[in-house]
Design an enzyme around this catalytic site. Sequence first.
Site, PDB file in Angstrom:
ATOM      1  N   HIS A 144       0.851  -1.187   0.000  1.00 46.47           N
ATOM      2  CA  HIS A 144       0.000   0.000   0.000  1.00 46.47           C
ATOM      3  C   HIS A 144       0.890   1.242   0.000  1.00 46.47           C
ATOM      4  O   HIS A 144       2.051   1.191   0.435  1.00 46.47           O
ATOM      5  CB  HIS A 144      -0.888   0.018   1.240  1.00 46.47           C
ATOM      6  CG  HIS A 144      -1.970  -1.007   1.232  1.00 46.47           C
ATOM      7  ND1 HIS A 144      -3.068  -0.910   2.049  1.00 46.47           N
ATOM      8  CD2 HIS A 144      -2.141  -2.148   0.509  1.00 46.47           C
ATOM      9  CE1 HIS A 144      -3.869  -1.936   1.838  1.00 46.47           C
ATOM     10  NE2 HIS A 144      -3.316  -2.710   0.909  1.00 46.47           N
ATOM     11  N   GLU A 156       0.975   3.826   1.877  1.00 51.59           N
ATOM     12  CA  GLU A 156       1.482   4.202   3.199  1.00 51.59           C
ATOM     13  C   GLU A 156       2.659   3.321   3.620  1.00 51.59           C
ATOM     14  O   GLU A 156       3.657   3.808   4.145  1.00 51.59           O
ATOM     15  CB  GLU A 156       0.387   4.079   4.263  1.00 51.59           C
ATOM     16  CG  GLU A 156      -0.832   4.907   4.018  1.00 51.59           C
ATOM     17  CD  GLU A 156      -1.941   4.145   3.305  1.00 51.59           C
ATOM     18  OE1 GLU A 156      -1.660   3.465   2.279  1.00 51.59           O
ATOM     19  OE2 GLU A 156      -3.088   4.234   3.750  1.00 51.59           O
ATOM     20  N   CYS A 216      -6.122   1.820   5.932  1.00 55.89           N
ATOM     21  CA  CYS A 216      -6.751   0.582   6.396  1.00 55.89           C
ATOM     22  C   CYS A 216      -6.124   0.179   7.737  1.00 55.89           C
ATOM     23  O   CYS A 216      -5.190   0.832   8.227  1.00 55.89           O
ATOM     24  CB  CYS A 216      -6.546  -0.519   5.359  1.00 55.89           C
ATOM     25  SG  CYS A 216      -4.821  -1.074   5.210  1.00 55.89           S
ATOM     26  N   CYS A 243      -2.269  -0.478   7.508  1.00 56.07           N
ATOM     27  CA  CYS A 243      -1.485   0.750   7.417  1.00 56.07           C
ATOM     28  C   CYS A 243      -1.551   1.551   8.715  1.00 56.07           C
ATOM     29  O   CYS A 243      -0.553   2.137   9.135  1.00 56.07           O
ATOM     30  CB  CYS A 243      -1.954   1.585   6.233  1.00 56.07           C
ATOM     31  SG  CYS A 243      -1.607   0.765   4.652  1.00 56.07           S
TER      32      CYS A 243
END
Length: 154
Positions: free
Chosen positions: A57, A59, A87, A90
């Site tokens: 992801h 992040e 999410c 993260c």
Amino acid sequence: MDTAPETDEKWMRIALAEAQRAREAGEVPVGAVIVRGGAFLAGGRNSQILLNDPSAHAEILAIRAAAAAAGNYRLAGTTLYVTLEPCLMCAGAILHARIERLVFGAADPKGGAAVSLYRLFEDRRLNHAVAVTEGILREACAEILSGFFREKRL
């Protein structure tokens, strides 16, 4: 730490540019930027398909790059700008990295762990607090995602 709206917008525009790069690569367009002391530390964009990695992801990749640049896995005094609400995975990484502040654009009602589905950063049982600012360039951040998925459905 500079938290002026125009400063937040400046960095969110850079995160949006990362999201656009993800979109051009066929990834879900989410971008992230980590800043310390008003200076760029690292950026990242969704790369799960490219890297065959479900944890890639925006992040996570930005946190990894920032830790490498800082020479420390603790990112005290930093702000993470991300186009979509993080999410749970993260959010956990944000906590473990000791990021001081999270700024995000669009909320994620189906998976957001900051304000939407969960409010992880408000849990006082955790050993780190993260200040959260939501809605910076919300419309632009939401539109890059909705446009991407509109195109996918055509």
